[in-house]
Write a protein that holds these residues in place. Structure first.
Motif, PDB file in Angstrom:
ATOM      1  N   LEU A 189      -4.320 143.535  66.879  1.00 39.71           N
ATOM      2  CA  LEU A 189      -4.460 143.234  68.306  1.00 39.71           C
ATOM      3  C   LEU A 189      -5.320 142.009  68.567  1.00 39.71           C
ATOM      4  O   LEU A 189      -5.328 141.480  69.686  1.00 39.71           O
ATOM      5  CB  LEU A 189      -5.083 144.436  69.036  1.00 39.71           C
ATOM      6  CG  LEU A 189      -4.187 145.660  69.204  1.00 39.71           C
ATOM      7  CD1 LEU A 189      -4.994 146.862  69.642  1.00 39.71           C
ATOM      8  CD2 LEU A 189      -3.089 145.361  70.229  1.00 39.71           C
ATOM      9  N   GLY A 190      -6.075 141.569  67.556  1.00 35.29           N
ATOM     10  CA  GLY A 190      -7.010 140.465  67.791  1.00 35.29           C
ATOM     11  C   GLY A 190      -8.153 140.865  68.705  1.00 35.29           C
ATOM     12  O   GLY A 190      -8.652 140.064  69.496  1.00 35.29           O
ATOM     13  N   VAL A 191      -8.550 142.115  68.604  1.00 39.86           N
ATOM     14  CA  VAL A 191      -9.649 142.627  69.440  1.00 39.86           C
ATOM     15  C   VAL A 191     -10.717 143.206  68.515  1.00 39.86           C
ATOM     16  O   VAL A 191     -10.637 144.374  68.120  1.00 39.86           O
ATOM     17  CB  VAL A 191      -9.153 143.721  70.411  1.00 39.86           C
ATOM     18  CG1 VAL A 191     -10.319 144.244  71.252  1.00 39.86           C
ATOM     19  CG2 VAL A 191      -8.045 143.189  71.307  1.00 39.86           C
ATOM     20  N   PRO A 192     -11.716 142.416  68.150  1.00 42.61           N
ATOM     21  CA  PRO A 192     -12.660 142.888  67.138  1.00 42.61           C
ATOM     22  C   PRO A 192     -13.673 143.920  67.617  1.00 42.61           C
ATOM     23  O   PRO A 192     -14.152 144.722  66.818  1.00 42.61           O
ATOM     24  CB  PRO A 192     -13.379 141.606  66.698  1.00 42.61           C
ATOM     25  CG  PRO A 192     -13.213 140.636  67.830  1.00 42.61           C
ATOM     26  CD  PRO A 192     -11.924 140.994  68.508  1.00 42.61           C
ATOM     27  N   HIS A 193     -14.028 143.913  68.890  1.00 38.77           N
ATOM     28  CA  HIS A 193     -15.178 144.732  69.277  1.00 38.77           C
ATOM     29  C   HIS A 193     -14.957 145.741  70.413  1.00 38.77           C
ATOM     30  O   HIS A 193     -15.393 146.881  70.302  1.00 38.77           O
ATOM     31  CB  HIS A 193     -16.353 143.819  69.668  1.00 38.77           C
ATOM     32  CG  HIS A 193     -16.759 142.896  68.577  1.00 38.77           C
ATOM     33  ND1 HIS A 193     -17.194 143.343  67.337  1.00 38.77           N
ATOM     34  CD2 HIS A 193     -16.764 141.538  68.508  1.00 38.77           C
ATOM     35  CE1 HIS A 193     -17.460 142.306  66.562  1.00 38.77           C
ATOM     36  NE2 HIS A 193     -17.201 141.198  67.240  1.00 38.77           N
ATOM     37  N   ARG A 194     -14.317 145.304  71.493  1.00 36.50           N
ATOM     38  CA  ARG A 194     -14.284 146.193  72.663  1.00 36.50           C
ATOM     39  C   ARG A 194     -13.427 147.436  72.413  1.00 36.50           C
ATOM     40  O   ARG A 194     -12.613 147.482  71.491  1.00 36.50           O
ATOM     41  CB  ARG A 194     -13.752 145.425  73.889  1.00 36.50           C
ATOM     42  CG  ARG A 194     -12.287 145.078  73.822  1.00 36.50           C
ATOM     43  CD  ARG A 194     -11.732 144.724  75.225  1.00 36.50           C
ATOM     44  NE  ARG A 194     -10.445 144.044  75.119  1.00 36.50           N
ATOM     45  CZ  ARG A 194      -9.279 144.656  74.915  1.00 36.50           C
ATOM     46  NH1 ARG A 194      -9.235 145.968  74.762  1.00 36.50           N
ATOM     47  NH2 ARG A 194      -8.164 143.957  74.829  1.00 36.50           N
ATOM     48  N   ALA A 195     -13.624 148.423  73.277  1.00 36.72           N
ATOM     49  CA  ALA A 195     -12.777 149.613  73.223  1.00 36.72           C
ATOM     50  C   ALA A 195     -11.335 149.213  73.528  1.00 36.72           C
ATOM     51  O   ALA A 195     -11.087 148.222  74.219  1.00 36.72           O
ATOM     52  CB  ALA A 195     -13.257 150.643  74.242  1.00 36.72           C
ATOM     53  N   LEU A 196     -10.408 149.979  72.993  1.00 37.61           N
ATOM     54  CA  LEU A 196      -8.987 149.630  73.111  1.00 37.61           C
ATOM     55  C   LEU A 196      -8.303 150.487  74.176  1.00 37.61           C
ATOM     56  O   LEU A 196      -8.767 151.584  74.499  1.00 37.61           O
ATOM     57  CB  LEU A 196      -8.318 149.792  71.747  1.00 37.61           C
ATOM     58  CG  LEU A 196      -8.929 148.856  70.687  1.00 37.61           C
ATOM     59  CD1 LEU A 196      -8.480 149.251  69.287  1.00 37.61           C
ATOM     60  CD2 LEU A 196      -8.562 147.402  70.975  1.00 37.61           C
ATOM     61  N   LEU A 197      -7.203 149.950  74.671  1.00 33.49           N
ATOM     62  CA  LEU A 197      -6.534 150.562  75.825  1.00 33.49           C
ATOM     63  C   LEU A 197      -5.089 150.926  75.515  1.00 33.49           C
ATOM     64  O   LEU A 197      -4.358 150.135  74.924  1.00 33.49           O
ATOM     65  CB  LEU A 197      -6.505 149.578  76.999  1.00 33.49           C
ATOM     66  CG  LEU A 197      -7.814 148.907  77.375  1.00 33.49           C
ATOM     67  CD1 LEU A 197      -7.579 147.927  78.520  1.00 33.49           C
ATOM     68  CD2 LEU A 197      -8.830 149.960  77.772  1.00 33.49           C
ATOM     69  N   ALA A 198      -4.700 152.103  75.969  1.00 31.71           N
ATOM     70  CA  ALA A 198      -3.291 152.509  75.855  1.00 31.71           C
ATOM     71  C   ALA A 198      -2.830 153.080  77.179  1.00 31.71           C
ATOM     72  O   ALA A 198      -3.631 153.640  77.943  1.00 31.71           O
ATOM     73  CB  ALA A 198      -3.127 153.552  74.749  1.00 31.71           C
ATOM     74  N   THR A 199      -1.549 152.934  77.445  1.00 33.91           N
ATOM     75  CA  THR A 199      -0.949 153.626  78.584  1.00 33.91           C
ATOM     76  C   THR A 199       0.417 154.157  78.169  1.00 33.91           C
ATOM     77  O   THR A 199       0.920 153.848  77.081  1.00 33.91           O
ATOM     78  CB  THR A 199      -0.841 152.739  79.832  1.00 33.91           C
ATOM     79  OG1 THR A 199      -0.544 153.575  80.974  1.00 33.91           O
ATOM     80  CG2 THR A 199       0.250 151.673  79.692  1.00 33.91           C
ATOM     81  N   ALA A 200       0.978 154.998  79.013  1.00 35.66           N
ATOM     82  CA  ALA A 200       2.271 155.634  78.729  1.00 35.66           C
ATOM     83  C   ALA A 200       3.268 155.257  79.804  1.00 35.66           C
ATOM     84  O   ALA A 200       2.932 155.224  80.993  1.00 35.66           O
ATOM     85  CB  ALA A 200       2.101 157.147  78.691  1.00 35.66           C
ATOM     86  N   LEU A 201       4.481 154.970  79.379  1.00 37.98           N
ATOM     87  CA  LEU A 201       5.566 154.639  80.301  1.00 37.98           C
ATOM     88  C   LEU A 201       6.174 155.929  80.832  1.00 37.98           C
ATOM     89  O   LEU A 201       6.701 156.735  80.064  1.00 37.98           O
ATOM     90  CB  LEU A 201       6.618 153.805  79.574  1.00 37.98           C
ATOM     91  CG  LEU A 201       6.090 152.482  79.004  1.00 37.98           C
ATOM     92  CD1 LEU A 201       7.121 151.850  78.090  1.00 37.98           C
ATOM     93  CD2 LEU A 201       5.693 151.537  80.129  1.00 37.98           C
ATOM     94  N   LYS A 202       6.112 156.131  82.134  1.00 40.58           N
ATOM     95  CA  LYS A 202       6.632 157.338  82.751  1.00 40.58           C
ATOM     96  C   LYS A 202       6.703 157.149  84.253  1.00 40.58           C
ATOM     97  O   LYS A 202       6.185 156.161  84.753  1.00 40.58           O
ATOM     98  CB  LYS A 202       5.803 158.560  82.359  1.00 40.58           C
ATOM     99  CG  LYS A 202       4.295 158.412  82.541  1.00 40.58           C
ATOM    100  CD  LYS A 202       3.622 159.657  81.990  1.00 40.58           C
ATOM    101  CE  LYS A 202       2.113 159.512  81.924  1.00 40.58           C
ATOM    102  NZ  LYS A 202       1.421 160.686  81.455  1.00 40.58           N
ATOM    103  N   PRO A 203       7.298 158.091  84.996  1.00 40.55           N
ATOM    104  CA  PRO A 203       7.858 159.358  84.554  1.00 40.55           C
ATOM    105  C   PRO A 203       9.249 159.216  83.951  1.00 40.55           C
ATOM    106  O   PRO A 203       9.978 158.272  84.256  1.00 40.55           O
ATOM    107  CB  PRO A 203       7.948 160.161  85.865  1.00 40.55           C
ATOM    108  CG  PRO A 203       8.160 159.131  86.921  1.00 40.55           C
ATOM    109  CD  PRO A 203       7.368 157.932  86.460  1.00 40.55           C
TER     110      PRO A 203
END
Lengths: 382, 382
Positions: free
Chosen positions: A136-150
């Motif tokens: 992701l090229g994200v060394p430090h911060r918390a990571l984010l996910a989401t879900a495609l719905k409904p």
């Protein structure tokens, strides 16, 4: 459930070639020992000792120690010869808790393996936390996910949600586990459309977001679904071990490129964690067992949402997912389930930055998904 | 757990194209209704109603009725559009109890499908009770099964046990579920040897016994194991849905000849039945769900052995396995687990003749397996 630390390592170091499982067994110390002896037999020979040929002793489980009573039972450590697992995940599950799951008052609370077994099963997550961060090229911060719905939307609607999520800066955009292969948006049509939309959103946002379609096909269509995913350059897949089988995690890991993310979903796993007197301790199930099978990140229901794990259980799962179990890569804990962007500061403080926060429906609360996603992103960048 | 009969059929007849699930939900009637509404959403949209596009309503679950309170909760019937299942077993499990399994105080106690779903999933058992009886040439008496064990023996030892079991007149001789692909007796070597030994035993006894090797391979080796089994003319396989996935039952049914027996083992399924407030009612899991997936016969732990089902639960499982659920062939209930030949008259009286009695280790109690098997056979012929 609190439990004392048992000296599995101490026992293990003197016995090569055996795996160890710790079971909490209901009863006083004497009962727990007696039931532990029966369990050691159940999980290996399942055959009366007095009629078993001596030769078969090479496959026998045995009680190694019995701990003090806590919570109405005692922790019993049982060892099994590593060969009993056949060095395969389905058989390992049979050894750890196959018939034992059907016995009353027995819970799997810990296990450890041998280097040979861990190696044969493929050494756990290919990527783990460091690998996902690098991708992701994200060394430090918390990571984010989401879900495609409904579920129920058409392909173009779902693609648009993917585009907006990427534009808003979400790292990993996964299918909802309910979004399988329904006629409204069949897998074969959805994956190319959503992958392309997320790529467009990424180009516009300047941050590379990845699509993780669901992996829960009928048996016999696994390779077809993997091929569709790979042809469309997705970042990984959302695997459902409860319904596709635990070995599905390993299979996806082993049949995809090195940087393919294996993200585990907890659907149809709740039978294992619904009682503190049966099943599998949640931190062992989510933190060690799914990770052993190959999960780079494990979704589990967070406290404070609509599910029932306590804050301590959620913290334990995160700690166990990230620990140095069997020399495997640490996995990214991914708490989700009814979380909101407003709770992110509290959750970040609680879980720490090596966490993949999963927020689905609540990102739509502003009425604008791009804004919801951006707000989510800002909440972890503070 | 007792529960009143709810008029699923009555509701269903007025609504084509929807499947129905009944959940016992903890709480008073009002709470059960409110939690039922939330569950209907969880198992379909998993998305806030207020943000969901109207188009997506075509996939929405909904509460159809709420029963009276019993056992501290109420039975809530929820319907889902059949398309939500994607007409696939893994997705059906997600719909019935995917996330719901992780919620407190919710238990799946019944479900019904549509003709389209049942047909798409292959109409359940190919053989069922009548088909197994025809294959065995045993029209009336109770049927007999035993398990080859303990694990740890060499191929020739296991083959000898198979020979003796056949000579003693056991109908179905299965691998122990613990007998996977260990180095002591690898699947590829064991299956031909045991199949040949059982054929020799059958020729000598004059009664055709069949070998059912275990089906629990790692993903990617399913066809290899099926090929080995088919090349050696086995009678069917012992499938482990808990570890290989529920869809493994369907896959084995669909990729073998019409007279191939699919025999389901309960290993690693205990999480679903360990509490009467969570999971799946045992008669639904063993009697309907595994049968829907293709099981001609379902093994489950009998009362009076070392497992925890009550006599009533065992009777219910047998009744549900044999009922006319969804027009499918009835499946043969196969109680096992610590049973003895001495108990056969009692068990025969309790379960009736349309039962596949499974006795493993106890057949060795006389010190002579052939005699033990003959004694078992005589016990059901009386």
């Amino acid at each position: 459930m609190a439990r004392e630390a048992l000296d599995v390592q101490g026992i293990q170091s003197t016995q090569s070639g055996r795996i160890f499982a710790t079971y909490w067994i209901e009863g006083d110390r004497q009962e727990a020992r007696a039931r532990g002896e029966a369990l050691a037999l159940e999980q290996s020979h399942e055959f009366p000792r007095q009629y078993a040929p001596v030769k078969a002793d090479r496959s026998l489980g045995r009680v190694e120690s019995v701990g003090d009573v806590h919570d109405g039972g005692a922790d019993v450590i049982i060892s099994y010869p590593q060969e009993l697992t056949a060095f395969e995940i389905p058989q390992l599950l049979v050894v750890l808790l196959g018939n034992g799951s059907l016995l009353p008052g027995i819970r799997l609370v810990d296990f450890s393996l041998t280097p040979d077994v861990v190696k044969a099963l493929g050494n756990g997550p290919a990527l783990g936390i460091a690998g996902i961060r690098k991708k992701l090229g994200v060394p430090h911060r918390a990571l984010l996910a989401t879900a495609l719905k409904p579920v129920g939307l058409d392909v173009e609607d779902i693609a648009e949600l993917g585009y907006e999520s990427a534009l808003g800066g979400i790292d990993l955009i996964k299918d909802d586990q309910g979004l399988g292969n329904q006629p409204w948006a069949p897998f074969e049509q959805r994956v190319p459309a959503v992958a392309a939309a997320i790529e467009r959103g990424s180009e516009k946002s300047g941050h590379r977001s990845f699509y993780l379609p669901v992996f829960n096909p009928p048996a016999g269509q696994w390779n077809k679904h993997l091929d569709i995913a790979l042809e469309n350059g997705v970042g990984g897949m959302l695997v459902c071990p409860g319904t596709a089988g635990f070995d599905a995690l390993r299979y996806v890991r082993d049949n995809t490129p090195d940087d393919f993310i294996v993200y585990a979903h907890p659907a149809f796993l709740g039978g294992w964690t619904s009682s503190d007197k049966h099943g599998i301790a949640p931190e062992i199930l989510f933190g060690h067992l799914l990770r052993l099978a190959g999960a780079d990140s494990v979704i589990y229901p967070s406290f404070g949402g609509r599910f029932s794990f306590t804050p301590q259980q959620c913290k334990d799962i995160a700690d166990f997912a990230r620990d140095d179990f069997e020399g495997m890569n640490p996995a990214l804990p991914s708490p989700g389930g009814g979380m909101t962007v407003e709770r992110v500061p509290e959750l970040l403080d609680f879980f720490g930055p090596d966490t993949l926060f999963l927020i689905g429906g609540a990102l739509h609360a502003t009425g604008n998904l791009v804004e919801g996603a951006q707000k989510f992103r800002r909440a972890v960048e503070k």
